[in-house]
Enzyme design. Structure first.
Site, PDB file in Angstrom:
ATOM      1  CD1 TRP A 215      -2.435  -2.041   1.785  1.00 57.34           C
ATOM      2  CD2 TRP A 215      -3.056  -1.045  -0.127  1.00 57.34           C
ATOM      3  NE1 TRP A 215      -3.515  -2.728   1.261  1.00 57.34           N
ATOM      4  CE2 TRP A 215      -3.913  -2.144   0.103  1.00 57.34           C
ATOM      5  CE3 TRP A 215      -3.254  -0.268  -1.268  1.00 57.34           C
ATOM      6  CZ2 TRP A 215      -4.961  -2.477  -0.779  1.00 57.34           C
ATOM      7  CZ3 TRP A 215      -4.290  -0.602  -2.142  1.00 57.34           C
ATOM      8  CH2 TRP A 215      -5.131  -1.690  -1.888  1.00 57.34           C
TER       9      TRP A 215
ATOM     10  CG  ASP B 119      -3.390   3.910   3.964  1.00 59.68           C
ATOM     11  OD1 ASP B 119      -4.450   3.799   4.602  1.00 59.68           O
ATOM     12  OD2 ASP B 119      -3.127   3.219   2.954  1.00 59.68           O
TER      13      ASP B 119
ATOM     14  CE  LYS C 138      -9.253  -3.121   3.763  1.00 61.58           C
ATOM     15  NZ  LYS C 138      -8.328  -2.146   3.221  1.00 61.58           N
TER      16      LYS C 138
HETATM   17  C1  LIG Z   1      -7.805  -1.615   1.893  1.00 61.78           C
HETATM   18  C2  LIG Z   1      -6.679  -0.657   1.904  1.00 61.78           C
HETATM   19  C3  LIG Z   1      -6.533   0.341   0.921  1.00 61.78           C
HETATM   20  C4  LIG Z   1      -7.467   0.443  -0.270  1.00 61.78           C
HETATM   21  O1  LIG Z   1      -8.630   1.088   0.030  1.00 61.78           O
HETATM   22  P1  LIG Z   1      -9.732   1.427  -1.096  1.00 61.78           P
HETATM   23  O2  LIG Z   1     -10.889   1.901  -0.295  1.00 61.78           O
HETATM   24  O3  LIG Z   1      -9.980   0.168  -1.860  1.00 61.78           O
HETATM   25  O4  LIG Z   1      -9.171   2.490  -1.968  1.00 61.78           O
HETATM   26  C5  LIG Z   1      -5.479   1.226   1.046  1.00 61.78           C
HETATM   27  N1  LIG Z   1      -4.607   1.153   2.062  1.00 61.78           N
HETATM   28  C6  LIG Z   1      -4.699   0.190   3.000  1.00 61.78           C
HETATM   29  C7  LIG Z   1      -3.692   0.141   4.093  1.00 61.78           C
HETATM   30  C8  LIG Z   1      -5.738  -0.745   2.946  1.00 61.78           C
HETATM   31  O5  LIG Z   1      -5.827  -1.695   3.885  1.00 61.78           O
END
Ligand SMILES: *Cc1c(COP(=O)(O)O)cnc(C)c1O
Length: 350
Positions: A90, A160, A184
């Site tokens: 990511w 993030d 999540k």
């Molecule tokens: C799931 C996830 C994403 C992607 O998120 P989207 O909503 O599909 O854009 C980005 N970063 C992390 C750490 C994730 O777990």
């Protein structure tokens, strides 16, 4: 999410109490929805002790749109580089996106260790003049997590936190921008929570399209256009549950650590049969990643697990192996079932 709160989501899909209308039908400009979005924000502020000088925004486009909005708002035209700590899939993707908006630099890249750990602060090479430092607090695919948010020079920190927001307390003051897609730990897909320091949002460039501009989103109080009303409503219910039922993020953290410990104990006790991907000090309490001795055993493991009702254990296609995602909503009993199955499978196969 348990009982009364899940019950509320189901009931209100048909008719919100006192309105006779579904959460899917009411106007986003109605008093009722105004109350819902304000309550969702108040809950997040309470759980995370978010200071007054931060906005809490409910945006769309997922975490991936934040990979673009962050550099569009904080990097483009700054004449400075942005520092990315590349801990896994990511963070790497976020850095590649940022490169479309300005100069980026990998302060550290875990490719050499197959992304099995987070760096120590003194391993980073940071330009003291950088626009910001970017981290991913939990690499969902590799299953590695910072045990605590690192202290990284005196630069604005962007994070993030998509797969670990609300899993434990964090000090919001450490961040310039912290974002997380909801799907999540916080609710269904469709809404992304962005916690941003007010002075930083105020500096967003004037020439950005409105929908990509933090200042415009903040001035519109997340109602510049129609927000994903159902997803915001579910974030309110999930955070109600965290406050009233779980008892806050310290209690949630204790539960999450207890769940993760069950699985890491199996990994440690079975003599390498289950090879954990993450270094001990970087183990995620949200995503437990491991391999079995060979592909045949791995397939057998996944097949038998499914027969027991233990689903979604296949690792992400980019890294293979197995991954148990044990987010907030996964109860201890679910993890105990997986632990028992792992021990049984090992006894049979060793
Ligand atoms: C799931 C996830 C994403 C992607 O998120 P989207 O909503 O599909 O854009 C980005 N970063 C992390 C750490 C994730 O777990």
């Amino acid at each position: 999410i348990e009982d009364r709160h899940a019950g509320a989501g189901q009931r209100d899909l048909l008719a919100l109490p006192g309105t006779g209308m579904s959460i899917l039908e009411i106007s986003h400009r109605s008093k009722v929805f105004e109350g819902i979005i304000q309550a969702a924000e108040a809950n997040l502020r309470k759980l995370l002790s978010i200071p007054e000088d931060y906005h809490v925004l409910f945006l769309q486009g997922g975490a991936l749109l934040q990979f673009d909005m962050v550099p569009m708002n904080l990097l483009r035209g700054s004449g400075k580089p942005a520092e990315y700590v590349v801990t896994g899939s990511w963070a790497k993707k976020a850095m590649d996106e940022a490169a479309t908006q300005g100069q980026v630099h990998a302060a550290w890249d875990g490719a050499g260790c197959n992304y099995n750990r987070v760096p120590l602060p003194d391993e980073l090479r940071l330009d003291p003049n950088a626009a910001y430092v970017y981290i991913c607090s939990n690499e969902t695919i590799q299953g590695i997590q910072y045990p605590a948010i690192p202290v990284l020079a005196d630069l604005p920190l962007v994070c993030d936190s998509s797969s670990d927001l609300l899993c434990r307390p964090v000090d919001i003051r450490r961040f310039a921008v912290l974002f997380a897609c909801a799907q999540k730990n916080a609710g269904p897909a469709g809404v992304t929570i962005v916690i941003i320091r007010k002075d930083i949002a105020a500096r967003s460039p004037k020439d950005l399209p409105s929908m990509l501009n933090y200042r415009v989103m903040a001035e519109g109080k997340s109602l510049f256009n129609t927000p994903p009303t159902f997803a915001v409503y579910m974030v309110k219910l999930v955070t109600d549950w965290l406050i009233n039922k779980v008892g806050g993020l310290e209690a949630m953290h204790q539960q999450n650590m207890a769940k993760a410990r069950l699985l890491y104990d199996v990994i440690d006790k079975c003599g390498g049969f289950y090879a954990g991907h993450a270094d001990r000090d970087s183990r995620s309490i949200m995503n437990v990643t491991f391999r079995l001795p060979n592909d045949a055993l791995e397939n057998q493991f996944l097949k038998e697990a499914k027969q027991r009702g233990l689903h979604e254990l296949k690792g992400h296609r980019s890294v293979g192996g197995c991954r148990a995602s044990i987010y907030n909503a996964m109860p201890l009993e679910g993890v105990q079932l997986l632990r028992d199955f792992m021990l049984e499978f090992y006894e049979k196969a060793k």
